[in-house]
Scaffold this motif. Structure first.
Motif, PDB file in Angstrom:
ATOM      1  N   UNK A  22     -38.519  34.550  35.234  1.00 14.80           N
ATOM      2  CA  UNK A  22     -38.745  33.453  36.186  1.00 14.80           C
ATOM      3  C   UNK A  22     -40.237  33.173  36.355  1.00 14.80           C
ATOM      4  N   UNK A  23     -41.045  34.224  36.398  1.00 14.88           N
ATOM      5  CA  UNK A  23     -42.498  34.054  36.523  1.00 14.88           C
ATOM      6  C   UNK A  23     -43.045  33.327  35.302  1.00 14.88           C
ATOM      7  N   UNK A  24     -42.625  33.776  34.112  1.00 11.87           N
ATOM      8  CA  UNK A  24     -43.121  33.148  32.883  1.00 11.87           C
ATOM      9  C   UNK A  24     -42.702  31.686  32.784  1.00 11.87           C
ATOM     10  N   UNK A  25     -41.520  31.359  33.291  1.00 13.37           N
ATOM     11  CA  UNK A  25     -41.020  29.991  33.238  1.00 13.37           C
ATOM     12  C   UNK A  25     -41.567  29.130  34.378  1.00 13.37           C
ATOM     13  N   UNK A  26     -42.327  29.740  35.291  1.00 13.60           N
ATOM     14  CA  UNK A  26     -42.924  28.989  36.389  1.00 13.60           C
ATOM     15  C   UNK A  26     -41.923  28.539  37.431  1.00 13.60           C
ATOM     16  N   UNK A  27     -40.931  29.338  37.716  1.00 19.95           N
ATOM     17  CA  UNK A  27     -39.905  28.976  38.703  1.00 19.95           C
ATOM     18  C   UNK A  27     -40.370  29.392  40.109  1.00 19.95           C
TER      19      UNK A  27
END
Length: 624
Positions: free
Chosen positions: A451-456
């Motif tokens: 989620x962090x990597x996807x910018x959520x």
């Protein structure tokens, strides 16, 4: 039809010993003209009084390796088997051949046990089956002293290995066989054992002078396939409907709850399925096992508590909905498909949660650090098999120390996977784990890091202010499923680790090589669905199966013979394969014998089966 009296199958005193007697027993009792592979050498060695360790794949003919010598040597062959629930079926199958077989176990009434004991002492048995725990009883030892033992066969010998996939403590006591009866030959048999496990079997059973026979582990009729997991129950249903509708199969799940839910789901969707796990009462388990053995086209959904010793030859598929703990366990379980040599499928779905769950089980397992390390090595090998971009069969064979090139009959051969340079993706993910740990002293599971990597900007990310990290949103070039594939493969390559009850991700020593030392990382391309070219491909037939191909005109006779067999088996209360295997019926349908003499030349038709079933078979053939 009234079956004739079972006749003694053992070679009488004064008959030629060795290979000639073995060939005569093979033809007369079992209905085969010749041994396969190493069988002849093994049989001759044991008849001569030698000890042996036999490794032969499921369906390769291990049983003949001790059954024939037991019928040639004077006395009774004692078979040590952990399969109490299947002893009756094993005895029924031998009785149909005219072999005088019996068993002693806890399911019998006292009068039944006394009768079998009397038969043993009087030399009126050819084979006696015992569970390993009975050999810890002094009463059993004294019984064996009162009779003549021709040999000891230790079946499923991998159970002696504490590092193996199916350890049974009672097997550790079996070295007493050599101590108490040093002149009686012993043969230990298994379908799965690495070099380390073989050495442990030799050591624990005191088989130091035993000759080792290691057959090829290759099962060319089985097509190995592994797919990304995405709604496993629906994937399973699609697989069965499109490729194995109406076929007998085994589905393995990790938990009892999954077994129950999967069996119910299949049944609700038109696939007749029954559950099997240790949480069911004994009667239900026995009934479900009996149904699977006796009914055609039934699917059993089970934990790994089911399957060892199952001799059903026409299991067309084995499916895994959860990741097996080891390659040995996977090979043993998939080997229950296609024992008749006909095309079969070993199919599995596998995902990131499987890895997390298995790591969690290892962390919480009993035993010392060395034991957990061994479990980890088993899992690492299984993950390597799942993530390989090369031939799966070749990797399986290499695991057991045997050579193998591209097989042309696994998913990676039929639809070679794409690979890509995942170095940057790996660095992004490993950097996120590193920053959370070093900068904030925090550890999280794969879902949150993705989620962090996807910018959520979801509540959990915002709660911990992880949207302020430099790695926030740097991974939008990949989809969620692709990132999960990256995590899974980094775990498989030892570039990432997972620990604790919540499956938190941590770095390994090798992680630094990717982050700071320029190590490149190639990854397997994550596909949404399995390639249609793989799904449409059919397993190559084995030479044995291809030898008796049926034309359209013979298919009707084959089905009539199957109907006759089903009725006969039901009347006698035995599984259909005890009467005849499909391969034998196929040969009968192709050759259409018109006399008892002709029928007697068909492979798998021995003297006793010819006398018992010959007239019924000829009537079915004549009606066509």
């Amino acid at each position: 039809m009234t079956p004739p009296e079972v006749i003694p199958a053992a070679v009488t005193e004064g008959a030629d010993s060795g290979n000639g007697a073995a060939q005569e027993v093979l033809r007369r009792v079992f209905g085969y003209d010749s041994f396969r592979g190493d069988q002849a050498a093994i049989v001759e060695h044991i008849i001569g009084g030698g000890d042996a360790l036999v490794l032969m794949p499921t369906g390769g003919g291990k049983s003949l390796c001790y059954q024939v010598p037991a019928l040639v040597r004077p006395g009774v062959g004692v078979v040590v088997s952990p399969l109490i629930a299947l002893m009756q079926d094993q005895v029924d199958a031998l009785s149909a051949l005219g072999v005088r077989a019996g068993f002693l176990n806890s399911t019998q009434y006292p009068d039944e046990r006394r009768m079998v004991e009397a038969q043993f002492v009087a030399g009126e048995l050819d084979l006696l089956y015992l569970a390993p725990e009975r050999l810890r009883s002094e009463a059993t030892m004294q019984l064996l002293d009162r009779g003549t033992v021709s040999l000891f066969a230790i079946d499923e010998a991998h159970c002696v290995s504490q590092w193996g996939h199916d350890f049974r403590p009672d097997y550790l006591a079996l070295s007493v066989l050599h101590e108490r009866w040093p002149r009686v030959p012993r043969v230990a048999l298994t379908a799965t054992a690495t070099e380390k496990t073989r050495d442990e079997i030799i050591h624990r059973l005191d088989l130091g002078s035993a000759r080792r026979f290691v057959a090829s582990f290759d099962r060319p009729n089985i097509q190995y396939r592994i797919e990304p997991k995405n709604r496993a129950d629906r994937q399973l249903l699609d697989f069965i409907r499109t490729e194995h509708a109406g076929d007998a199969g085994i589905v393995y799940c990790l938990s009892r709850n999954s077994v129950e839910k999967t069996a119910a789901f299949l049944t609700e969707n038109g696939v007749t399925a029954i559950p099997y796990h240790a949480g069911l009462d004994n009667r239900t388990r026995a009934e479900n096992q009996a149904r699977f053995l006796r009914e055609d086209g039934l699917v059993v959904v089970a934990t790994i508590a089911f399957g060892m010793g199952i001799d059903k030859p026409d299991v067309r598929f084995v499916a895994h909905l959860d990741l097996p703990k080891s390659v040995e366990g996977y090979y043993q379980e998939t080997g229950r498909a296609g024992r008749d040599g006909l095309p079969s499928t070993a199919w599995m779905v596998y995902g990131l949660n499987d890895v997390v769950q298995q790591r969690k089980l290892i962390d919480n397992s009993e035993g010392d650090a060395a034991h957990r390390r061994q479990l980890q090595l088993h899992l690492d090998a299984m993950l390597a098999l799942c993530e390989t971009v090369s031939c799966r069969r070749g990797q399986l064979l290499a695991y057991f120390g045997q050579p193998g090139g591209e097989c042309g009959n696994c998913d990676t051969c039929l639809a070679p996977p794409e690979s890509w340079d995942g170095t940057v993706a790996a660095q992004k993910l490993l950097s996120a784990v590193l920053r959370l740990d070093r900068e904030r002293g925090q550890r999280f599971g794969a879902g949150h890091i993705i989620d962090i990597l996807l910018g959520k900007s979801n509540p959990k990310v915002l709660q911990h202010a992880h949207n302020e990290l430099s790695v926030f949103g740097v991974g939008t070039d990949l989809r969620d499923a692709e990132w999960r594939g990256v995590v899974r493969q980094l775990l498989a390559h030892g570039l990432l680790a997972v620990h604790g009850e919540y499956g938190v991700l941590t770095l390994t020593e090798a992680s630094n090589e990717v982050l700071f030392s320029g190590r490149r990382v190639r990854l397997r391309r994550e596909l949404e669905r399995v390639s249609k070219s793989v799904r449409a491909a059919k397993p190559a037939k084995s030479a044995k199966a291809a030898a008796v191909d049926l034309g359209p005109a013979d298919a009707g006779l084959f089905e009539r013979l199957r109907e006759w067999r089903a009725a006969t088996a039901k009347e006698q209360g035995v599984p259909a394969y005890v009467v005849f295997h499909d391969s034998t019926l196929r040969e009968i349908a192709a050759r259409k014998p018109g006399s008892m003499a002709e029928l007697g030349t068909v492979s798998g038709v021995g003297e006793n089966k010819l006398a018992r079933y010959g007239e019924g078979v000829l009537e079915a053939v004549a009606r066509m």
